[in-house]
Scaffold this motif. Structure first.
Motif, PDB file in Angstrom:
ATOM      1  N   ASP A  92      29.298  54.376  52.058  1.00  0.00           N
ATOM      2  CA  ASP A  92      29.283  52.928  52.209  1.00  0.00           C
ATOM      3  C   ASP A  92      30.685  52.349  52.020  1.00  0.00           C
ATOM      4  OD1 ASP A  92      26.989  50.414  50.965  1.00  0.00           O
ATOM      5  OD2 ASP A  92      28.761  50.226  52.215  1.00  0.00           O
ATOM      6  N   LYS A  93      31.232  51.803  53.105  1.00  0.00           N
ATOM      7  CA  LYS A  93      32.577  51.247  53.064  1.00  0.00           C
ATOM      8  C   LYS A  93      32.565  49.732  52.904  1.00  0.00           C
ATOM      9  CE  LYS A  93      34.439  54.941  55.965  1.00  0.00           C
ATOM     10  NZ  LYS A  93      35.158  55.296  57.195  1.00  0.00           N
ATOM     11  N   TYR A  94      31.440  49.180  52.525  1.00  0.00           N
ATOM     12  CA  TYR A  94      31.309  47.730  52.473  1.00  0.00           C
ATOM     13  C   TYR A  94      31.078  47.182  51.072  1.00  0.00           C
ATOM     14  CZ  TYR A  94      30.564  48.810  57.366  1.00  0.00           C
ATOM     15  OH  TYR A  94      30.703  49.303  58.634  1.00  0.00           O
ATOM     16  N   VAL A  95      31.256  48.010  50.058  1.00  0.00           N
ATOM     17  CA  VAL A  95      30.986  47.558  48.702  1.00  0.00           C
ATOM     18  C   VAL A  95      31.931  46.437  48.297  1.00  0.00           C
ATOM     19  CG1 VAL A  95      30.820  48.230  46.288  1.00  0.00           C
ATOM     20  CG2 VAL A  95      30.085  49.805  48.071  1.00  0.00           C
ATOM     21  N   TYR A  96      33.206  46.561  48.647  1.00  0.00           N
ATOM     22  CA  TYR A  96      34.155  45.500  48.302  1.00  0.00           C
ATOM     23  C   TYR A  96      33.718  44.163  48.893  1.00  0.00           C
ATOM     24  CZ  TYR A  96      38.087  42.380  48.716  1.00  0.00           C
ATOM     25  OH  TYR A  96      38.858  41.259  48.705  1.00  0.00           O
ATOM     26  N   GLU A  97      33.296  44.174  50.155  1.00  0.00           N
ATOM     27  CA  GLU A  97      32.852  42.945  50.787  1.00  0.00           C
ATOM     28  C   GLU A  97      31.636  42.364  50.061  1.00  0.00           C
ATOM     29  OE1 GLU A  97      33.878  45.545  52.371  1.00  0.00           O
ATOM     30  OE2 GLU A  97      35.248  44.943  53.971  1.00  0.00           O
ATOM     31  N   ALA A  98      30.774  43.225  49.563  1.00  0.00           N
ATOM     32  CA  ALA A  98      29.603  42.755  48.819  1.00  0.00           C
ATOM     33  C   ALA A  98      30.031  42.081  47.521  1.00  0.00           C
ATOM     34  CB  ALA A  98      28.660  43.921  48.525  1.00  0.00           C
ATOM     35  N   LEU A  99      30.996  42.675  46.820  1.00  0.00           N
ATOM     36  CA  LEU A  99      31.495  42.072  45.592  1.00  0.00           C
ATOM     37  C   LEU A  99      32.162  40.733  45.887  1.00  0.00           C
ATOM     38  CD1 LEU A  99      33.023  45.213  43.829  1.00  0.00           C
ATOM     39  CD2 LEU A  99      30.815  44.127  43.406  1.00  0.00           C
ATOM     40  N   ARG A 100      32.920  40.705  46.960  1.00  0.00           N
ATOM     41  CA  ARG A 100      33.585  39.468  47.348  1.00  0.00           C
ATOM     42  C   ARG A 100      32.563  38.401  47.747  1.00  0.00           C
ATOM     43  NH1 ARG A 100      38.443  39.033  51.873  1.00  0.00           N
ATOM     44  NH2 ARG A 100      39.218  36.982  51.248  1.00  0.00           N
ATOM     45  N   ALA A 101      31.434  38.845  48.277  1.00  0.00           N
ATOM     46  CA  ALA A 101      30.382  37.916  48.683  1.00  0.00           C
ATOM     47  C   ALA A 101      29.669  37.290  47.493  1.00  0.00           C
ATOM     48  CB  ALA A 101      29.363  38.633  49.577  1.00  0.00           C
ATOM     49  N   GLY A 102      29.853  37.875  46.306  1.00  0.00           N
ATOM     50  CA  GLY A 102      29.257  37.281  45.115  1.00  0.00           C
ATOM     51  C   GLY A 102      28.481  38.221  44.225  1.00  0.00           C
ATOM     52  N   ALA A 103      28.428  39.503  44.570  1.00  0.00           N
ATOM     53  CA  ALA A 103      27.717  40.452  43.720  1.00  0.00           C
ATOM     54  C   ALA A 103      28.375  40.536  42.344  1.00  0.00           C
ATOM     55  CB  ALA A 103      27.691  41.841  44.368  1.00  0.00           C
ATOM     56  N   SER A 104      27.566  40.741  41.339  1.00  0.00           N
ATOM     57  CA  SER A 104      28.086  40.817  39.967  1.00  0.00           C
ATOM     58  C   SER A 104      28.504  42.225  39.575  1.00  0.00           C
ATOM     59  CB  SER A 104      27.029  40.313  38.979  1.00  0.00           C
ATOM     60  OG  SER A 104      26.824  38.935  39.148  1.00  0.00           O
ATOM     61  N   GLY A 105      28.227  43.205  40.426  1.00  0.00           N
ATOM     62  CA  GLY A 105      28.637  44.558  40.105  1.00  0.00           C
ATOM     63  C   GLY A 105      28.013  45.567  41.035  1.00  0.00           C
TER      64      GLY A 105
END
Length: 219
Positions: A92-105
């Protein structure tokens, strides 16, 4: 007794989702209020069920976890929900984008159940969850994208000690590790972290990591 933490589980793999639900529901302080297989369903269910934490996969049909996270926890959302991304780092190369989208971790899917449970409890309190080793690897992969050239010239309104703490946060250090590295108490570290977030108008440690890389404080 306090009410259990309400959790929504979203993963398109039935076996994975069932495993997550079973692990979470076995805890007296946690309650799975719903489960679904795509991001749009997670958004819809969250609106009706009001979970405190959504355990979110990233790659899913209809609406992926990144967009779902943005709708649930992103900037401007009236009643944001805490999102814990559970993913496979190597695929999964999209974890950073998920964190930037508002994920807490985030956590890796191969993490032991104890880490999953700790992660849910952690983000439910409003704290961020960053696995130190994975954070360094993940953010390091995206350094060029996280740190636009135009951002590096901005003044940073922090004291030298606060900058030192921020660099260690960005390196994935926990509060206890920062305390040991700087030879200060964990309580003092908490105070520094709070000041940093307030001064920089950041929500949590995840945003602090992104900020540090954008400003070129770590490489």
């Amino acid at each position: 007794m306090t009410a259990p933490i309400r959790v929504l589980v979203c993963d398109d793999q039935v076996l994975v989702r069932t495993g997550l639900v079973t692990i979470i529901d076995a805890q007296p302080d946690l309650e799975v209020v719903g489960e679904c297989e795509d991001g749009q369903a997670a958004v819809d269910l969250a609106g009706r069920l009001r979970p405190e934490v959504v355990v979110m996969d990233v790659r899913m049909p209809v609406l992926d976890g990144i967009e779902a996270t943005r709708l649930l926890a992103g900037a401007g959302v009236p009643h944001p929900v805490k999102v814990l991304v559970v993913t496979t780092f190597n695929l999964d190369k999209y974890v950073y984008e998920a964190l930037r989208a508002g994920a807490s971790g985030f956590l890796l899917k191969e993490a032991p159940p104890s880490q999953l449970l700790h992660g849910i409890r952690t983000v439910a309190t409003g704290a961020a969850l960053l696995d130190p080793e994975v954070t360094r690897r993940l953010v390091g992969t995206y350094v060029a994208r996280i740190r636009p050239a135009e951002d590096t010239s901005r003044d940073i309104p922090l004291t030298p000690r606060e900058l030192e703490v921020l660099r260690l946060i960005a390196d994935g250090f926990s509060n206890s590790e920062i305390a040991a590295a700087l030879q200060i108490s964990p309580e003092t570290v908490k105070t520094f972290v709070s000041r940093i977030l307030t001064k920089l108008d950041l929500r949590d440690r995840v945003q602090a990591v992104v900020y540090a890389y954008r400003q070129g404080l770590v490489t």
